[in-house]
Design an enzyme around this catalytic site. Structure first.
Site, PDB file in Angstrom:
ATOM      1  N   ASP A  10       0.516  -5.534   5.608  1.00 24.37           N
ATOM      2  CA  ASP A  10       0.632  -4.939   4.076  1.00 24.37           C
ATOM      3  C   ASP A  10       2.000  -4.495   3.702  1.00 24.37           C
ATOM      4  O   ASP A  10       3.002  -4.267   4.521  1.00 24.37           O
ATOM      5  CB  ASP A  10      -0.485  -3.706   3.984  1.00 24.37           C
ATOM      6  CG  ASP A  10      -0.641  -2.911   5.358  1.00 24.37           C
ATOM      7  OD1 ASP A  10       0.244  -2.892   6.009  1.00 24.37           O
ATOM      8  OD2 ASP A  10      -1.611  -2.188   5.504  1.00 24.37           O
ATOM      9  N   ASP A  69     -10.784   6.603   6.363  1.00 22.07           N
ATOM     10  CA  ASP A  69     -11.937   6.214   5.553  1.00 22.07           C
ATOM     11  C   ASP A  69     -12.394   4.930   6.165  1.00 22.07           C
ATOM     12  O   ASP A  69     -13.574   4.069   5.581  1.00 22.07           O
ATOM     13  CB  ASP A  69     -11.739   5.959   4.212  1.00 22.07           C
ATOM     14  CG  ASP A  69     -10.577   5.082   3.927  1.00 22.07           C
ATOM     15  OD1 ASP A  69      -9.911   4.547   4.828  1.00 22.07           O
ATOM     16  OD2 ASP A  69     -10.084   4.906   2.762  1.00 22.07           O
ATOM     17  N   GLU A 116      -9.747  -1.104   1.298  1.00 20.95           N
ATOM     18  CA  GLU A 116     -10.674   0.297   1.364  1.00 20.95           C
ATOM     19  C   GLU A 116     -12.021   0.073   1.513  1.00 20.95           C
ATOM     20  O   GLU A 116     -12.426  -1.203   1.156  1.00 20.95           O
ATOM     21  CB  GLU A 116     -10.057   1.031  -0.050  1.00 20.95           C
ATOM     22  CG  GLU A 116      -8.510   1.344  -0.172  1.00 20.95           C
ATOM     23  CD  GLU A 116      -8.034   2.419   0.765  1.00 20.95           C
ATOM     24  OE1 GLU A 116      -8.921   3.050   1.516  1.00 20.95           O
ATOM     25  OE2 GLU A 116      -6.883   2.852   0.650  1.00 20.95           O
TER      26      GLU A 116
HETATM   27  C1  F6R Z   1      -0.627   0.034   8.201  1.00 18.12           C
HETATM   28  C2  F6R Z   1      -2.012  -0.061   7.787  1.00 18.12           C
HETATM   29  C3  F6R Z   1      -2.879   1.143   7.833  1.00 18.12           C
HETATM   30  C4  F6R Z   1      -2.930   2.053   8.884  1.00 18.12           C
HETATM   31  C5  F6R Z   1      -3.929   3.365   8.807  1.00 18.12           C
HETATM   32  C6  F6R Z   1      -3.430   4.294  10.006  1.00 18.12           C
HETATM   33  O1  F6R Z   1       0.193  -1.232   8.062  1.00 18.12           O
HETATM   34  O2  F6R Z   1      -2.339  -1.321   7.604  1.00 18.12           O
HETATM   35  O3  F6R Z   1      -4.256   0.449   7.774  1.00 18.12           O
HETATM   36  O4  F6R Z   1      -2.820   1.418  10.151  1.00 18.12           O
HETATM   37  O5  F6R Z   1      -3.704   3.721   7.433  1.00 18.12           O
HETATM   38  O6  F6R Z   1      -2.408   4.732   9.985  1.00 18.12           O
HETATM   39  P1  F6R Z   1      -1.754   5.766  11.000  1.00 18.12           P
HETATM   40  O7  F6R Z   1      -1.493   4.962  11.978  1.00 18.12           O
HETATM   41  O8  F6R Z   1      -0.462   6.297  10.177  1.00 18.12           O
HETATM   42  O9  F6R Z   1      -2.780   6.722  11.137  1.00 18.12           O
END
Ligand code: F6R
Length: 237
Positions: free
Chosen positions: A66, A132, A139
């Site tokens: 992403d 979430d 999401e």
């Molecule tokens: C990042 C992504 C997100 C993160 C998720 C957890 O490329 O796609 O889905 O993996 O938000 O983020 P952290 O590792 O910062 O807790």
């Protein structure tokens, strides 16, 4: 789904060994990358292994999950910048073989899936998980058949991610992300989760129902998923 529980340092080391095995077997493997706090230990370990000559990414290619809409690769909060700084600069991958969704020209989002397919498909996709249940920026409520697309970030996700920005106002409102189908097309998947803030969602996605309300729960239906957890993230299993 295979579940590996170990301390933070060891899960980084053990997950890195999966990359060693894959790249020995298939030096031109296609890797799916993730950003965020969770993969930092793994990326540091991959950099260490590469410097030690135990792994080479010279023929590998990568596609990241992403990117924020509106940030180009020179912005220090863009995911392109994150990948360059935290991984690509420290390994022997050819930068020309690394791809991150285009956060500026979002009209071409769905072409990302075609590019992945043309490259032969992702061999190993790395994932973190949001509190979430999001994977990538898919999401709750994202359809299972989604491909790479633009999403509006939830207020919760923007707040969680504001820790990296000067203020909440600076956090982009939209992102471009691989879809759930894009992720599920990967031949194998590693999901990592660290810390007690992830404990509840870890239990929900592994032991709860498969529901679009918990996007990561779809991984229960994938044939080759490994989940690496520290004891805090695994506490409610
Ligand atoms: C990042 C992504 C997100 C993160 C998720 C957890 O490329 O796609 O889905 O993996 O938000 O983020 P952290 O590792 O910062 O807790």
């Amino acid at each position: 789904m295979k579940i590996i529980i170990d301390n933070e340092e060891n899960i980084a080391r053990r997950a890195a060994q999966r990359y060693v095995e894959l790249l020995r077997e298939k030096p031109d493997a296609i890797l799916g990358g993730a950003t965020g706090s969770t993969p930092l230990g793994l990326y540091a370990e991959l950099a260490r292994l590469c410097k030690a000559g135990e792994i080479s990414f010279a023929r590998a290619r990568s596609f990241n999950l992403d990117e924020y809409v509106g940030l180009d690769g020179s912005h220090d909060q863009s995911y392109r910048y994150f990948m360059n700084e935290n991984l690509f600069k420290h390994i022997d991958i050819d930068l020309a073989n690394t791809r991150v969704p285009d956060g500026i020209n979002t009209a071409i989002a769905a072409e990302y899936d075609r590019e992945i397919e043309a490259a032969g498909g992702i061999d190993l996709q790395l994932l973190g998980i949001g509190v979430d249940g999001h994977i990538g920026f898919n999401e709750p409520g994202t359809p299972w058949d989604s491909v790479t697309h633009v999403v509006e970030l939830t207020e919760n996700t923007r707040e969680v991610n504001s820790r990296f920005f000067a203020s909440l106002d600076e956090v982009p409102t939209h992102a471009v992300t691989m879809g759930i189908k894009t992720v599920m097309n990967a031949r194998s998947i590693i999901l990592m989760a660290i810390g007690k803030s992830k404990a509840e969602i870890v239990r929900a996605f592994i032991q709860g129902p498969v529901t679009t309300e918990v996007p990561a729960s779809i991984l229960q239906l994938h044939p080759a998923v490994e989940v690496y957890l520290d004891p805090e993230a695994a506490a409610l299993l």
